[in-house]
Design an enzyme around this catalytic site. Structure first.
Site, PDB file in Angstrom:
ATOM      1  N   LYS A 153     -33.333  25.443  12.658  1.00 35.83           N
ATOM      2  CA  LYS A 153     -33.381  24.410  13.210  1.00 35.83           C
ATOM      3  C   LYS A 153     -32.681  24.148  14.592  1.00 35.83           C
ATOM      4  CE  LYS A 153     -30.007  21.281  10.660  1.00 35.83           C
ATOM      5  NZ  LYS A 153     -28.898  22.698  10.094  1.00 35.83           N
ATOM      6  N   GLY A 178       0.801  -1.020   0.140  1.00 41.19           N
ATOM      7  CA  GLY A 178      -0.194  -0.444  -0.025  1.00 41.19           C
ATOM      8  C   GLY A 178       0.939   1.206  -0.120  1.00 41.19           C
ATOM      9  N   HIS A 183     -14.883  25.166   4.058  1.00 40.85           N
ATOM     10  CA  HIS A 183     -16.042  24.993   4.575  1.00 40.85           C
ATOM     11  C   HIS A 183     -16.034  26.355   5.835  1.00 40.85           C
ATOM     12  CE1 HIS A 183     -19.213  22.942   7.246  1.00 40.85           C
ATOM     13  NE2 HIS A 183     -18.066  23.199   7.652  1.00 40.85           N
ATOM     14  N   THR A 197     -24.019  14.097   3.944  1.00 41.61           N
ATOM     15  CA  THR A 197     -24.899  12.842   3.541  1.00 41.61           C
ATOM     16  C   THR A 197     -26.600  12.979   3.007  1.00 41.61           C
ATOM     17  OG1 THR A 197     -25.361  12.712   5.666  1.00 41.61           O
ATOM     18  CG2 THR A 197     -23.874  11.294   5.480  1.00 41.61           C
ATOM     19  N   ALA A 198     -26.350  14.815   2.521  1.00 44.26           N
ATOM     20  CA  ALA A 198     -28.052  15.277   2.150  1.00 44.26           C
ATOM     21  C   ALA A 198     -28.919  15.217   3.356  1.00 44.26           C
ATOM     22  CB  ALA A 198     -28.310  14.297   0.240  1.00 44.26           C
ATOM     23  N   ARG A 230     -32.353  21.003  18.332  1.00 41.88           N
ATOM     24  CA  ARG A 230     -32.489  19.827  19.198  1.00 41.88           C
ATOM     25  C   ARG A 230     -33.996  20.122  20.606  1.00 41.88           C
ATOM     26  NH1 ARG A 230     -32.164  14.810  15.936  1.00 41.88           N
ATOM     27  NH2 ARG A 230     -30.432  15.320  14.963  1.00 41.88           N
TER      28      ARG A 230
END
EC number: 2.7.6.1
Length: 317
Positions: free
Chosen positions: A198, A44, A136, A229-230, A200
């Site tokens: 949003k 590898g 980001h 992951t959308a 929780r």
């Protein structure tokens, strides 16, 4: 190749992460890709051979650190070392997608700041400059002690929607962190912005979503930098439709699209997801709903401008 680039001291090489984009960039510049081979030993380990002289040249190496992230980072570090030892005049890293960018701060005790570690590795290996696209967190630029050119995907995405001629649009950020990005697109499209708030109430209890902004009867465009992951973007799209939006489009610069992202997008209220080719879309990540735009002209132009000591910010002002 339309016309060849006038200065032979500029060389562009690519490693394994995004060969197709590298070909497009080289064609835009008007230079052939440099010859190098990337092989793996049976255990590898990576072996890189540069098959042409780079002595005294300004070398640009294209490599997105997308999946498999660690493999691509290691290829890049070994390539930088090879170029340094081969007496390249400057080693410029062209990284459309900067992996580990989401680990940019200590959110909890005893957490690493891995995007800083990656910056240190690149510099220690011998990189003189980094050209990247939609980090980001913009403050990652401060993790480097070498010049960094931070390109933006918003103009490319905005132009696409402008040409579509959509009416009565609103640009929506899927969270508070992306408001600046949404505002940039809203300014370009002369549209209002909305935010999805949003939270929780407590762990493992479904998120409560509030939509800030008037979206009744409007065409909503959700914008993010990365779609992984959308989960967030598809929930947001479904919520916008529920709150009265006429239709929902989504866009992002970096389509990480880990499983089950494509399935979620196909089953969601998103009419079309517009992405760039900063990360190549594998066959299992393609869908009729996903539209890919090329960042090759933008990156090619940035390389030419850096090489010719011209302004790069003019590309997205």
């Amino acid at each position: 190749m339309a016309s060849s680039y006038k200065d032979p001291s500029l060389k562009v090489f690519t490693l394994n992460s995004n060969r197709k984009l590298a070909d497009e960039i080289a064609e835009h510049i008007g230079t052939p890709l440099g010859e190098c081979t990337v092989k793996q030993f049976s255990d590898g380990e990576i072996q890189i051979n540069i098959e042409e002289s780079v002595r005294g040249h300004d070398v640009y190496v294209l490599q997105s650190t997308s999946s498999p992230v660690n493999q691509h980072i290691m290829e890049l570090l070994i390539m930088i070392d090879a170029l340094k030892r081969a007496s390249a005049r400057s080693i410029n890293i062209v990284m459309p997608y900067y992996g580990y960018a989401r680990q940019d701060r200590k959110a909890r005790s005893r957490e690493p700041i891995t995007s800083k570690l990656v910056a240190d590795l690149l510099e220690t290996a011998g990189a003189n400059r980094v050209i990247t696209l939609d980090l980001h967190a913009p403050q990652i630029q401060g993790f480097f002690n070498v010049p960094i050119d931070h390109l933006q995907g918003v103009p490319i995405l905005s132009d696409y929607f402008k040409e579509k001629g959509l009416e009565d649009i609103i640009i929506v950020s899927p969270d508070h962190g992306g408001v600046t990005r949404a505002r940039k697109m809203a300014d370009r499209l002369k549209a209002p912005i909305g935010i999805i708030d949003k939270r929780r109430p407590r762990p493992n209890v479904a998120e409560v979503m509030n939509v800030v902004g008037n979206i009744e009867g409007k065409t909503a465009i959700l914008i993010d930098d990365i779609i992984d992951t959308a989960g967030t973007i598809t929930l947001a799209a479904n919520e916008l439709i529920e709150k009265g939006a006429k239709e929902v489009y989504a866009c992002c610069t970096h389509p990480v699209l880990s499983h089950p992202a494509v399935e979620r997008i196909n089953n969601s209220q998103i009419k079309e997801l517009v992405v760039t080719n900063s990360i190549p879309l594998a066959e299992d990540k393609q869908s009729e709903k996903v539209k890919e735009l090329s960042v090759a002209p933008l990156i090619g132009e940035a390389i030419i401008r850096v090489h010719e000591l011209q302004s790069v910010s003019i590309l997205f002002d």
